[in-house]
Structures are given as C-alpha cells and as structure tokens.
Scaffold this active site. Structure first.
Site, PDB file in Angstrom:
ATOM      1  N   SER A  69       0.859  -0.870   0.078  1.00 15.37           N
ATOM      2  CA  SER A  69       0.045   0.119  -0.102  1.00 15.37           C
ATOM      3  C   SER A  69       0.995   1.250  -0.106  1.00 15.37           C
ATOM      4  O   SER A  69       1.904   1.148   0.144  1.00 15.37           O
ATOM      5  CB  SER A  69      -0.871   0.093   1.221  1.00 15.37           C
ATOM      6  OG  SER A  69      -1.452   1.096   1.500  1.00 15.37           O
TER       7      SER A  69
ATOM      8  N   TYR B 184      -1.867   0.107  10.685  1.00 11.59           N
ATOM      9  CA  TYR B 184      -2.035  -0.463   9.270  1.00 11.59           C
ATOM     10  C   TYR B 184      -0.811   0.065   8.526  1.00 11.59           C
ATOM     11  O   TYR B 184      -0.245  -0.683   7.942  1.00 11.59           O
ATOM     12  CB  TYR B 184      -3.093   0.323   8.539  1.00 11.59           C
ATOM     13  CG  TYR B 184      -3.472  -0.126   7.269  1.00 11.59           C
ATOM     14  CD1 TYR B 184      -3.509  -1.298   6.953  1.00 11.59           C
ATOM     15  CD2 TYR B 184      -3.344   0.748   6.304  1.00 11.59           C
ATOM     16  CE1 TYR B 184      -3.999  -1.644   5.600  1.00 11.59           C
ATOM     17  CE2 TYR B 184      -3.596   0.429   4.862  1.00 11.59           C
ATOM     18  CZ  TYR B 184      -3.817  -0.906   4.516  1.00 11.59           C
ATOM     19  OH  TYR B 184      -3.937  -1.293   3.403  1.00 11.59           O
TER      20      TYR B 184
HETATM   21  C1  8X3 Z   1      -4.862   1.574   1.553  1.00 15.10           C
HETATM   22  C2  8X3 Z   1      -4.578   3.265   1.441  1.00 15.10           C
HETATM   23  O1  8X3 Z   1      -4.633   5.352   2.242  1.00 15.10           O
HETATM   24  O2  8X3 Z   1      -6.182   4.055   3.374  1.00 15.10           O
HETATM   25  O3  8X3 Z   1      -4.082   0.642   1.340  1.00 15.10           O
HETATM   26  O4  8X3 Z   1      -3.820   3.694   3.776  1.00 15.10           O
HETATM   27  S1  8X3 Z   1      -4.762   3.976   2.796  1.00 15.10           S
END
Ligand code: 8X3
Length: 262
Positions: free
Chosen positions: A147, A160
């Site tokens: 990502s 995340y």
């Molecule tokens: C998804 C992109 O901007 O939501 O992997 O982290 S974000």
C-alpha cells in the site's frame, strides 16, 4: 532499436496463479483478470461461498478457476494447502486490510496485532509455503500487495501503516535473498482504492465513516485499476522485475494531500 519483448504468456509449468483474499475487491478483480490472461487461478479466502461463486463465474466465462477456503494466518492450513502444488507460477499476496483509524495514543493493541497477523504473517506463511513450488516452476512470481501506507505514514494510520511497512520490508528482503533463483518479487503499492469492503471493514461496518474516506474524491482507483497493474507486471517477460509500482488516483498527490471537491 530492438522491438519491445512480448508479454510472457503463461507456459505449461507456470500456469497456476494463487490469489489470496480473492473473495472481493482487488483479489477478486485480479482473479478475473489473470484467468482472462490464461492462468489457471486458484482462489483462496476464508469465505468459501464467495470464492466458489467467483470460480463458477470464471469457469462459465471459459477460463479455469478453483476455490480453496483458507485463512492465511493458520499456518497448518496453509502448509496443507501447499501440498496440493508441485509448481506454482504466480502467488498474489492480497489478503489483509485495515482495522481502525485511531491515533497511536489510543489505538487498540488488538487491532494492531490482528493487522500484523493478516497482512504480514499471512503473507509470510503462504509465501514460505509456496516458495518451493514457485521455484520449481522455473519461472515464479511473488506479488505483494502492500500500500502507499507501506511507504509513508499519516495521522490515524498507526497499526495499518506499521503492518504495511513490514510487508514492504518482507518483499524487499525476500528479493535480496532469492536473487539468482527463478523467482521475482513484485510489490504493488496502491493508494486510495474504492472497494466495497476496505473502508467498511476498517470502520467496523460504519457506513458514514467509510463514506467519508472517499468524500469529494472525483475518481478513487477501482479494484480493476489495481488488478490491471498487477496483471501487467506479472505478464512482463520473466527477466523483467517490476520491483515496486506505486499507483494512486490523480486526485491523491500523497497520503495526506488529497483533492476533494465540495
Ligand atoms: C489503502 C491506502 O490510504 O487507506 O491501502 O492507507 S490508505
């Protein structure tokens, strides 16, 4: 000037493409596109009914697909799955996702742990388990769906962003370690992609919060946009290794600079 080399059509020993998280979004779109490109796709995800329905759809379109219910965080199940394959041409590590958008000060450690499990350990499990088959194919490709969160942080990104950085490091390190073997490692780092489930899962089913992620953004990427980049990198000639492909919608200049029309 020499003519550009032709895309590599999947050849006999490397025809299988395993896709994790194939039940929806980018995984499902990738399964459809790789099948259309000539791969025999193996769809894995926890939700059996979904991947079975998708396999049926792909087969009905004249391509080849099978479904295998699998939780990539369950190492014993992953090892069992891997015994089914002598050779695998492509592994697309797509399973994963985000949970919560709390600041570090108040983020839930359980969310952080789960994101590390699904995004990082899941990728580690299945990559380790299939590496012998990818190598045996004589022409293997490991795709890691990281990502833009794996390349820069943003407020509320917390767990995340940490997990996606780890996935990026996994891909980079693996590439160093297996150089000289017939396996390439490709990392695809998408920015804002509007799928049915990503933001909804992140916000525990809160549709209002999920909608805010994309509010005013003219055209977020779609799952198909990302699947196209995956398919393009995978179908390059074997000697071409697209190390890292960052793809964002035009309206997103960085993780924190997003143009929203009011
Ligand atoms: C998804 C992109 O901007 O939501 O992997 O982290 S974000």
């Amino acid at each position: 000037m020499t003519a550009p080399s032709a895309p590599s059509a999947p050849s006999a020993p490397s025809r299988i493409a395993v896709i994790t998280g194939a039940s929806s979004g980018i995984g499902a779109a990738t399964a459809r596109q790789l099948a259309a490109a000539g791969y025999r796709v193996v769809l894995t995800a926890r939700r059996k009914d979904r991947i079975e329905a998708l396999a049926e759809e792909i087969n009905a379109a004249g391509h080849q697909a099978t479904a295998y219910a699998l939780d990539v965080t369950d190492r014993a199940a992953v090892d069992e799955f891997a015994t089914a394959f002598k050779t695998v041409g492509v592994l697309v590590n797509n399973a994963g996702g985000a949970l919560g958008a709390d600041p570090v000060a108040t983020g839930d450690p359980a969310d952080w742990r789960q994101m590390y499990e699904t995004n990082v350990i899941g990728t580690l499990n299945i990559t380790q388990a299939l590496l012998p088959a990818l190598t045996a194919s004589g022409d293997g490709t490991v795709v890691v769906l990281s990502s833009t969160a794996g390349h820069g942080t943003y407020e509320g990104g917390g767990g995340y962003v940490a997990a996606k950085h780890a996935e990026h490091v996994l891909a980079e390190t693996l590439r160093l370690e297996i150089v000289g073997t017939p396996v390439r490692v490709i990392e695809i780092a998408p920015g804002m992609v509007k799928t049915d489930e990503f933001a909804l899962t992140r916000f525990g089913g809160d549709t209002e919060k999920a909608a805010k992620v994309y509010a005013g953004v003219a055209e977020p990427l779609t799952a198909d946009d990302v699947a196209e980049t995956i398919t393009w990198t995978v179908t390059r000639p074997s000697h071409v290794n697209v190390d890292l492909l960052v793809v964002r919608p035009r309206a997103q200049a960085s993780n924190t600079k997003i143009h929203r029309e009011s």
